[in-house]
Write an enzyme that holds these catalytic residues in place. Structure first.
Site, PDB file in Angstrom:
ATOM      1  N   CYS A  37       3.282 -41.285  91.704  1.00  0.00           N
ATOM      2  CA  CYS A  37       2.074 -41.137  92.525  1.00  0.00           C
ATOM      3  C   CYS A  37       1.497 -42.473  92.995  1.00  0.00           C
ATOM      4  O   CYS A  37       0.597 -42.489  93.838  1.00  0.00           O
ATOM      5  CB  CYS A  37       1.022 -40.332  91.775  1.00  0.00           C
ATOM      6  SG  CYS A  37       1.584 -38.660  91.410  1.00  0.00           S
ATOM      7  N   HIS A  42      -5.981 -41.725  94.742  1.00  0.00           N
ATOM      8  CA  HIS A  42      -4.918 -40.728  94.580  1.00  0.00           C
ATOM      9  C   HIS A  42      -5.552 -39.379  94.248  1.00  0.00           C
ATOM     10  O   HIS A  42      -6.382 -39.275  93.350  1.00  0.00           O
ATOM     11  CB  HIS A  42      -3.965 -41.171  93.466  1.00  0.00           C
ATOM     12  CG  HIS A  42      -2.998 -40.109  93.075  1.00  0.00           C
ATOM     13  ND1 HIS A  42      -2.231 -39.446  94.002  1.00  0.00           N
ATOM     14  CD2 HIS A  42      -2.680 -39.581  91.864  1.00  0.00           C
ATOM     15  CE1 HIS A  42      -1.480 -38.558  93.376  1.00  0.00           C
ATOM     16  NE2 HIS A  42      -1.735 -38.620  92.080  1.00  0.00           N
ATOM     17  N   ASN A  47      -2.317 -32.155  94.492  1.00  0.00           N
ATOM     18  CA  ASN A  47      -1.730 -33.474  94.264  1.00  0.00           C
ATOM     19  C   ASN A  47      -0.374 -33.539  94.969  1.00  0.00           C
ATOM     20  O   ASN A  47       0.571 -32.850  94.575  1.00  0.00           O
ATOM     21  CB  ASN A  47      -1.562 -33.678  92.754  1.00  0.00           C
ATOM     22  CG  ASN A  47      -0.959 -35.026  92.399  1.00  0.00           C
ATOM     23  OD1 ASN A  47      -0.437 -35.731  93.263  1.00  0.00           O
ATOM     24  ND2 ASN A  47      -1.023 -35.383  91.130  1.00  0.00           N
TER      25      ASN A  47
HETATM   26  O1  UT7 Z   1      -0.354 -37.483  89.729  1.00  0.00           O
HETATM   27  C1  UT7 Z   1      -0.057 -37.591  88.372  1.00  0.00           C
HETATM   28  C2  UT7 Z   1      -1.326 -37.641  87.730  1.00  0.00           C
HETATM   29  N1  UT7 Z   1      -1.658 -36.366  87.156  1.00  0.00           N
HETATM   30  C3  UT7 Z   1      -2.911 -36.181  86.839  1.00  0.00           C
HETATM   31  O2  UT7 Z   1      -3.735 -37.017  87.139  1.00  0.00           O
HETATM   32  C4  UT7 Z   1      -3.301 -34.988  86.015  1.00  0.00           C
HETATM   33  C5  UT7 Z   1      -4.224 -35.431  84.927  1.00  0.00           C
HETATM   34  N2  UT7 Z   1      -4.627 -34.379  84.041  1.00  0.00           N
HETATM   35  C6  UT7 Z   1      -5.485 -33.411  84.439  1.00  0.00           C
HETATM   36  O3  UT7 Z   1      -5.910 -33.388  85.565  1.00  0.00           O
HETATM   37  C7  UT7 Z   1      -5.935 -32.426  83.416  1.00  0.00           C
HETATM   38  O4  UT7 Z   1      -5.530 -32.833  82.130  1.00  0.00           O
HETATM   39  C8  UT7 Z   1      -5.414 -30.992  83.693  1.00  0.00           C
HETATM   40  C9  UT7 Z   1      -6.074 -30.438  84.943  1.00  0.00           C
HETATM   41  C10 UT7 Z   1      -3.915 -31.002  83.861  1.00  0.00           C
HETATM   42  C11 UT7 Z   1      -5.777 -30.075  82.541  1.00  0.00           C
HETATM   43  O5  UT7 Z   1      -7.189 -30.078  82.380  1.00  0.00           O
HETATM   44  P1  UT7 Z   1      -7.812 -30.334  80.948  1.00  0.00           P
HETATM   45  O6  UT7 Z   1      -9.248 -30.230  81.108  1.00  0.00           O
HETATM   46  O7  UT7 Z   1      -7.241 -31.605  80.405  1.00  0.00           O
HETATM   47  O8  UT7 Z   1      -7.290 -29.075  80.138  1.00  0.00           O
HETATM   48  P2  UT7 Z   1      -6.505 -29.065  78.773  1.00  0.00           P
HETATM   49  O9  UT7 Z   1      -5.091 -29.452  78.965  1.00  0.00           O
HETATM   50  O10 UT7 Z   1      -7.325 -29.781  77.749  1.00  0.00           O
HETATM   51  O11 UT7 Z   1      -6.563 -27.523  78.430  1.00  0.00           O
HETATM   52  C12 UT7 Z   1      -7.795 -26.876  78.107  1.00  0.00           C
HETATM   53  C13 UT7 Z   1      -7.493 -25.429  77.818  1.00  0.00           C
HETATM   54  C14 UT7 Z   1      -6.362 -25.224  76.821  1.00  0.00           C
HETATM   55  O12 UT7 Z   1      -6.672 -24.094  76.047  1.00  0.00           O
HETATM   56  P3  UT7 Z   1      -7.276 -24.254  74.570  1.00  0.00           P
HETATM   57  O13 UT7 Z   1      -6.236 -25.020  73.809  1.00  0.00           O
HETATM   58  O14 UT7 Z   1      -8.559 -25.009  74.744  1.00  0.00           O
HETATM   59  O15 UT7 Z   1      -7.452 -22.852  74.128  1.00  0.00           O
HETATM   60  C15 UT7 Z   1      -5.176 -24.909  77.703  1.00  0.00           C
HETATM   61  O16 UT7 Z   1      -4.219 -24.127  77.039  1.00  0.00           O
HETATM   62  O17 UT7 Z   1      -7.092 -24.790  79.021  1.00  0.00           O
HETATM   63  C16 UT7 Z   1      -5.832 -24.148  78.812  1.00  0.00           C
HETATM   64  N3  UT7 Z   1      -5.081 -24.207  80.063  1.00  0.00           N
HETATM   65  C17 UT7 Z   1      -5.237 -23.329  81.049  1.00  0.00           C
HETATM   66  N4  UT7 Z   1      -6.021 -22.241  81.152  1.00  0.00           N
HETATM   67  C18 UT7 Z   1      -5.961 -21.547  82.305  1.00  0.00           C
HETATM   68  C19 UT7 Z   1      -4.171 -25.134  80.451  1.00  0.00           C
HETATM   69  N5  UT7 Z   1      -3.737 -24.861  81.690  1.00  0.00           N
HETATM   70  C20 UT7 Z   1      -4.383 -23.740  82.072  1.00  0.00           C
HETATM   71  C21 UT7 Z   1      -4.363 -22.981  83.243  1.00  0.00           C
HETATM   72  N6  UT7 Z   1      -5.170 -21.896  83.317  1.00  0.00           N
HETATM   73  N7  UT7 Z   1      -3.587 -23.307  84.304  1.00  0.00           N
END
Ligand code: UT7
Length: 334
Positions: free
Chosen positions: A119, A255, A285
């Site tokens: 990216c 980005h 993205n």
């Molecule tokens: O270009 C490369 C750069 N990439 C990025 O910049 C991405 C950076 N990361 C992010 O943007 C975020 O980490 C994400 C958007 C990918 C995820 O958001 P988050 O707030 O970090 O969520 P998380 O991974 O901490 O997950 C929170 C909860 C989890 O459930 P529990 O363990 O709290 O029960 C996940 O299992 O959300 C759950 N979860 C989802 N729920 C519904 C994870 N993905 C999903 C989903 N829908 N798609």
């Protein structure tokens, strides 16, 4: 066509911009129909509402050619001295995608090669082009950021499938003067290979050519923290290099990975949110395409005027990051 020598004063000037996204749109509800997710979750966690996705058989070069053609038109040019394609999703593992893109754009036998910084690829490509133009090796360059992450995602992985869209953005660069509108005034780049596991396609390369893990994987939370820290830091570095305060910046084009990342970076830098560009809701993205596609969309929306002070910042796999400061030239997106 051989190497031409630059006539300019050592500066790199942006002279054209263009973009392309595939026609097909995938909504959050489309994803929620087949994955354990929801429109509400995706919107509130990322700001993404829709993304564009290529049809089967459409590849990165197809988007790159379209974006590159628009950028050439915007610059009023029919030729350039070198073509660089920033991509992590080349049409094939071998050869690079750029030579075919150059040929399809009718640019003759100019040198053409790919850059892979995931990216951060567009900023790395900008630095590569600026080095070539600033040294006098070439007088002009077409730099295209293009990616079709839909071709490498695990579409059953709800932790990554919703984040990415396909697209391409391109800029024409030429040698010029540092006081011209459009001049690239500062660059910063870095990499931390100890973090290569954060964003990875584990198998399918030379390390494990026939391994089963040949789809994109990401450690979301760690990437989030790194992206906020590195994008903030690299922006500070370029602003310091060019002598601008955050209030001087007319438009910050980071980005486009997650609206919360953009908001956090803006907060840390003290950038007013109305100067932080975002098209994330529509395109998600788009990896190496993200910044030039955002620039092109910003022009289309009338968000950029001649002479505006623009700061760019990216973070991506590798881990890699990079920032740039430039003024905006007089041009229109195609
Ligand atoms: O270009 C490369 C750069 N990439 C990025 O910049 C991405 C950076 N990361 C992010 O943007 C975020 O980490 C994400 C958007 C990918 C995820 O958001 P988050 O707030 O970090 O969520 P998380 O991974 O901490 O997950 C929170 C909860 C989890 O459930 P529990 O363990 O709290 O029960 C996940 O299992 O959300 C759950 N979860 C989802 N729920 C519904 C994870 N993905 C999903 C989903 N829908 N798609």
């Amino acid at each position: 066509m051989g190497t031409r020598h630059a006539a300019g004063g050592g500066a790199t000037v942006l002279a054209g911009v263009g973009s392309s996204v595939p026609v097909h749109v995938v909504t959050n509800d489309d994803l929620a129909a087949r994955l354990d997710t929801s429109d509400e979750w995706i919107r509130s966690r990322t700001g993404i509402v829709t993304r564009h996705v290529v049809a089967p058989g459409v590849a990165t070069s197809d988007l790159a050619v379209e974006a590159g053609g628009h950028a050439l038109k915007s610059a009023g040019r029919e030729n350039v001295d070198v073509v660089i394609v920033a991509t992590t999703t080349p049409d094939r593992q071998c050869p690079a995608t750029a030579p075919a893109v150059a040929a399809r754009l009718g640019l003759g036998h100019v040198p053409a090669f790919d850059v892979n910084a995931v990216c951060s690829g567009f900023v790395y490509g900008l630095a590569t082009a600026a080095g070539m133009l600033g040294s006098g090796l070439f007088g002009s360059a077409l730099l295209i950021g293009a990616d079709t992450f839909s071709t490498i995602l695990d579409h059953d992985d709800r932790s990554t499938a919703f984040l990415f869209g396909d697209g391409a953005g391109a800029v024409v660069l030429r040698a010029g003067e540092p006081d011209e509108p459009g001049a690239l005034l500062a660059l910063d780049m870095g990499a931390d290979g100890d973090l290569e596991d954060l964003i990875i396609v584990p198998d399918g390369g030379a390390r494990n050519p026939d391994g089963p893990a040949d789809r994109f994987a990401m450690q979301g939370q760690a990437v989030y923290r790194q992206a906020v820290a590195r994008m903030t830091e690299t922006t500070k570095v370029v602003l310091e290099k060019v002598g601008w305060t955050p209030e001087d910046v007319d438009l910050f084009v980071g980005h486009q990975a997650n609206q919360r990342i953009l908001d956090a970076v803006a907060g840390r830098l003290g950038l007013p949110l109305d100067r932080v560009y975002s098209n994330l809701d529509r395109v998600g993205n788009t990896a190496a395409a993200s910044i030039p596609l955002a620039l092109s969309d910003a022009v289309g929306e009338g968000r950029l005027d001649t002479g505006d002070k623009v700061a760019l910042a990216a973070f991506g796999g590798g881990a890699t990051w990079g920032g740039a400061a430039l003024t905006w030239p007089e041009l229109r997106a195609q």
